[in-house]
Design an enzyme around this catalytic site. Structure first.
Site: not given
Ligand SMILES: NC(=O)c1ccc[n+]([C@@H]2O[C@H](COP(=O)([O-])OP(=O)(O)OC[C@H]3O[C@@H](n4cnc5c(N)ncnc54)[C@H](O)[C@@H]3O)[C@@H](O)[C@H]2O)c1
Length: 334
Positions: A148, A124
């Protein structure tokens, strides 16, 4: 016996039931891979797993990981499974370090034990902290200002250490702001609580949520509102396919920003939405949120140069169009 032997290499997608992971699964399937989702459904959704099997398990469950690799003949892993709400990470840092570092390390250990050495990691822009220059290139100092970002940076460091010791090849993708929904409407953004601007704007505009709060109107940006770099989630998914192909072709480990290199302010997002709808989006002005930088814009040149990737749908009108189409179909929700 692996079940994916019909020419479609199996890819383990940790967090494949979440917002970005599910879009990546769709892109992987379209590119000839077989996504196998591993997810504990803590923030993800069973309905979002549409392009391959779901293994319902935690990433720290080494036996489930090893079995998924063996059962499906997994050749590489994508790791989206994290907790990612900045304010929660300030309130509950132990939970964030446990999930995003300790459990993630157990996941990699199980993969290495099962012979999987090609790995993509969702990092991120939060690893950079307060920007000292804009746009932000990968060599910008990494000084996260919340737990985070710190957990993501810590795991990046662990991945780097694992390469010489265990032969792990990694592409770390540092996303800026993911937004929008599947252009064909199959999946979209459904977080609870929702902390992201665009889904909250769309819900406000459709009367499905409260008026949008604008956090800060006195930043040193062109109109006083915060400036961010929005990447369409379908483009972001394609970046993963490009990074995966790079690793499977024997490419070296990389750390790359994923963005458009263009900033859009909150007021500009509102104006674009108003123009699309033909009416203003209900909103109210509020104070800055602590820790929100005025501008976060990627220098995404390295991703284009190294992987030949370029965004195709990341202009704000297209992002909003796809987000409106998705949320419009979901109704008021629970
Ligand atoms: N959404 C954004 O704009 C953004 C920006 C930068 C980074 N990210 C990173 O991208 C990734 C995905 O983000 P997102 O928005 O899709 O989040 P999200 O919460 O929609 O998806 C995360 C998924 O991981 C699963 N999960 C979490 N912990 C778990 C564990 N211990 N075991 C098994 N499954 C687990 C959750 O159930 C969920 O399905 C994350 O790592 C987040 O930090 C997202």
């Amino acid at each position: 016996m692996p079940t994916s032997s019909c020419g479609h290499p199996a890819i383990l997608v940790a967090g494949g039931a979440g917002y970005i992971g599910s879009h990546a699964c769709k892109a992987l399937a379209a590119a000839g891979f077989r996504p196998v989702t591993l997810d504990n459904l803590s923030t993800g959704h069973r309905w979002a797993v549409k392009w391959g099997p779901l293994v319902e398990a935690d990433i720290a469950d080494g036996r489930a990981v090893a079995a998924a690799v063996a059962d499906h003949g997994v050749v590489a892993a994508l790791h989206f499974a994290a907790l990612s709400i900045v304010s929660d990470s300030v309130r509950a840092p132990l939970r964030y370090y446990d999930n995003n570092v300790t459990r993630a390390l157990a996941f990699v250990a199980a993969l290495l034990g099962a012979g999987v050495t090609r790995f993509l990691f969702s990092s991120t822009a939060a690893v950079y902290g307060l920007p000292r220059m804009s746009p932000i290139a990968e060599h910008h100092p990494t000084v996260p200002i919340n737990p985070y970002g710190a957990t993501k940076l810590a795991f990046e460091g662990a991945l780097r250490a694992l390469e010489p010791a265990h032969g792990l090849r990694t592409v770390v993708l540092r996303y800026f702001n993911a937004a929008g929904a599947d252009p064909e409407g199959a999946i979209g953004e459904a977080h609870a609580p929702e902390t992201h601007l665009i889904p909250n704007l769309v819900r406000a505009a459709l009367g499905l949520g409260p008026p949008l709060s604008l956090f800060g109107t006195d930043y040193a940006t062109r109109d006083g509102t915060a400036e961010r770099d929005y990447i369409h989630v379908a483009d972001l998914a394609e970046a993963h396919v490009a990074a995966l192909r790079h690793l499977l072709a024997g490419g070296e480990s990389l750390t790359l920003n994923v963005g458009t290199s263009t900033g859009v302010t909150v007021a500009e997002v509102l104006a674009t939405a108003g123009a699309l709808l033909g009416r203003p989006v209900p909103h109210c002005l509020g104070p800055r949120r602590p820790g929100d930088p005025p501008a976060l814009v990627a220098d995404a040149g390295a991703l284009r140069r190294r992987l030949g990737w370029a965004p195709a749908r990341s202009d704000m009108a297209t992002i909003l169009h796809d987000a409106f189409a998705w949320h419009g179909r979901q109704g008021p929700g629970p």
